[in-house]
Enzyme design. Structure first.
Site, mmCIF file in Angstrom:
data_model
loop_
_atom_site.group_PDB
_atom_site.id
_atom_site.type_symbol
_atom_site.label_atom_id
_atom_site.label_comp_id
_atom_site.label_asym_id
_atom_site.label_seq_id
_atom_site.Cartn_x
_atom_site.Cartn_y
_atom_site.Cartn_z
ATOM 1 N N HIS A 65 50.496 39.863 43.448
ATOM 2 C CA HIS A 65 51.802 40.141 42.916
ATOM 3 C C HIS A 65 52.125 39.474 41.843
ATOM 4 C CE1 HIS A 65 52.605 41.658 47.584
ATOM 5 N NE2 HIS A 65 51.963 42.328 47.282
ATOM 6 N N TYR B 45 61.297 41.681 48.020
ATOM 7 C CA TYR B 45 60.702 41.670 49.816
ATOM 8 C C TYR B 45 62.005 42.331 50.805
ATOM 9 C CZ TYR B 45 56.406 39.344 48.838
ATOM 10 O OH TYR B 45 55.314 38.899 48.032
ATOM 11 N N GLU C 24 53.369 32.594 46.516
ATOM 12 C CA GLU C 24 53.537 33.358 44.887
ATOM 13 C C GLU C 24 54.713 32.504 44.208
ATOM 14 O OE1 GLU C 24 55.462 36.874 46.121
ATOM 15 O OE2 GLU C 24 53.636 37.588 47.327
ATOM 16 N N GLN D 219 45.382 45.436 35.574
ATOM 17 C CA GLN D 219 44.833 44.735 35.780
ATOM 18 C C GLN D 219 43.863 44.183 34.468
ATOM 19 O OE1 GLN D 219 45.218 43.575 39.808
ATOM 20 N NE2 GLN D 219 47.637 42.321 39.517
ATOM 21 N N TYR D 220 43.091 43.099 33.940
ATOM 22 C CA TYR D 220 41.781 43.227 32.892
ATOM 23 C C TYR D 220 41.591 41.683 32.776
ATOM 24 C CZ TYR D 220 43.192 47.740 31.081
ATOM 25 O OH TYR D 220 44.360 48.893 31.229
ATOM 26 N N GLY E 281 28.370 46.761 35.418
ATOM 27 C CA GLY E 281 29.339 47.470 33.887
ATOM 28 C C GLY E 281 30.241 47.102 33.778
ATOM 29 N N VAL E 282 31.425 46.876 34.228
ATOM 30 C CA VAL E 282 32.424 46.225 32.947
ATOM 31 C C VAL E 282 32.857 45.164 33.627
ATOM 32 C CG1 VAL E 282 34.717 47.040 34.018
ATOM 33 C CG2 VAL E 282 34.986 46.412 31.957
ATOM 34 N N THR F 144 32.939 41.771 32.197
ATOM 35 C CA THR F 144 34.204 40.533 31.427
ATOM 36 C C THR F 144 33.918 39.278 32.039
ATOM 37 O OG1 THR F 144 35.637 41.596 32.706
ATOM 38 C CG2 THR F 144 35.055 42.678 30.561
#
Length: 400
Positions: A87, A97, A139, A204-205, A273-274, A277
């Protein structure tokens, strides 16, 4: 905040089987209803996950878990933390919310009708308020510790092809200030406008370099789409439409899947695989800190063409005696050199590398497809590894 009464808690818990049976129907209707009233929220939610149904299904499972554990919320601790990080990376704020709560309860009424009575709806309203306050509080702490708020403009200072599928983007703050810090293993959200959808879309990375404040580096896999899977909207835009000099908007780093940098015990990094990272970030950090920890880097990929960071890993193993590797290729090409490009043919088999991975007091970090992580985790546990020392990263839907 209104406290749940014993009767209300019992009513919420009693509805858990309803969400087990009808949850996906309710949540699909919820999203349709909410987007009709608040189309601007399409810019926050992954529309590909909406179309595939994975987002509604994930939300249904989350609601079921909440209802089933309403009398023991401590059991949800890990899930709450995981979702809160997701979030925060998407800039979800307290004002979102009430909107979600209103339309979720409305969807329950629309789908179940007279099967749910008013006292049960009232109980769920109080339960949702309780959950919202838990999430908002969690959060808030993440936002307080973040390097910046919201999405910040970054300039692409370098674009580097790592394999046939993965390309790295070196991102420097557009204002010339520091890129800030992060913990190795964390990720950022990058948002791009998708013409086909007519909305901004966040993705998202994982960060794939050590933290140093000069830039952030993400390494993006082009999601070409196979079988029933659709091509990735944002990943293809990044590969084909974002060149050096372009500006992208990036969230502050988030994520609880992080390397414990205080320890001195062995580290085993396992990726498919990826999923390589965040492991690249962890190993780069250990090298930058001149750590003497014993490190085993285990990686699996289809073949040499999709093997990212091959030269980096080869150099790390040759230069640092404490770093070992075990690279598995499912398909070995005629020019691939065993011991140089790869080490083993086939899929990861811990039985073939036990001496390098079953290390005293080691921590294991797993990242890759869910089936891959499940298989490796089960193999480790079966060999006596304490589950508390196995850490996994799972991307995907997680929005409450």
């Amino acid at each position: 905040m209104t406290a749940l009464t014993a009767d209300q808690m019992a009513r919420v818990k009693a509805t858990a089987p309803v969400f087990a049976e009808h949850g996906a129907t309710i949540t699909k209707h919820f999203y349709k209803r909410m987007f009709a009233a608040h189309p601007e929220l399409k810019n926050i939610f992954n529309q590909t996950h909406q179309q595939s149904g994975s987002q509604p299904e994930t939300l249904a499972r989350a609601v079921y878990a909440y209802a089933a554990n309403i009398d023991n919320l401590g059991a949800l601790g890990g899930a709450v933390t995981h979702i809160a990080h997701k979030h925060a990376s998407l800039n979800i704020r307290p004002e979102h919310y009430p909107i979600v709560g209103r339309h979720l309860l409305g969807a329950v009424v629309d789908v179940l009708g007279d099967a749910v009575d008013q006292p049960t709806l009232d109980a769920w309203a109080v339960a949702y308020e309780q959950l919202a306050n838990i999430m908002i509080g969690t959060e808030a702490k993440l936002y307080e510790g973040a390097s910046w708020s919201g999405f910040r403009p970054f300039k692409v200072m370098r674009k580097q092809v790592e394999s046939d599928e993965i390309t790295s983007f070196y991102l420097a703050p557009a204002d010339g200030a520091s890129a800030g810090g992060f913990e190795p293993g964390q990720y950022v959200s990058v948002t791009r406008f998708v013409d086909k959808l007519g909305v901004d879309q966040p993705r998202q990375y994982s960060l794939s370099d050590a933290p140093h404040g000069k830039w952030l580096r993400i390494s993006v896999k082009r999601e070409a789409g196979r079988g029933e899977a659709q091509p990735g909207h944002v990943s293809n835009l990044m590969h084909d439409g974002v060149e050096e000099g372009a500006v992208v908007h990036v969230s502050a780093p988030m994520g609880e899947f992080t390397l414990d940098r205080k320890k001195t015990t062995p580290v085993v990094l396992m990726s498919g695989g990826v999923g390589i990272t965040p492991m690249k970030s962890m190993l780069s950090t250990l090298i930058a800190e001149r750590s003497k920890r014993e490190v085993t880097f285990v990686h699996a990929c289809r073949n040499a063409k999709v093997h990212a960071f091959r030269d980096f890993l080869r150099h790390a193993v040759s230069e640092y005696p404490n770093v070992k590797r075990a690279v598995f290729y499912e398909e070995v090409g005629a020019s691939d050199r065993q011991g140089v490009d790869y080490d083993f043919e086939g899929r990861i088999d811990i039985g073939r590398i036990e001496a390098d991975v079953l290390l005293p007091d080691a921590d294991y970090y797993l990242c890759g497809p869910v089936a891959f992580m499940r298989e490796q985790r089960e193999a480790l546990v079966a060999r006596g590894v304490d589950a508390s020392r196995i850490h996994t990263e799972i991307f995907g839907s997680g929005m409450l």
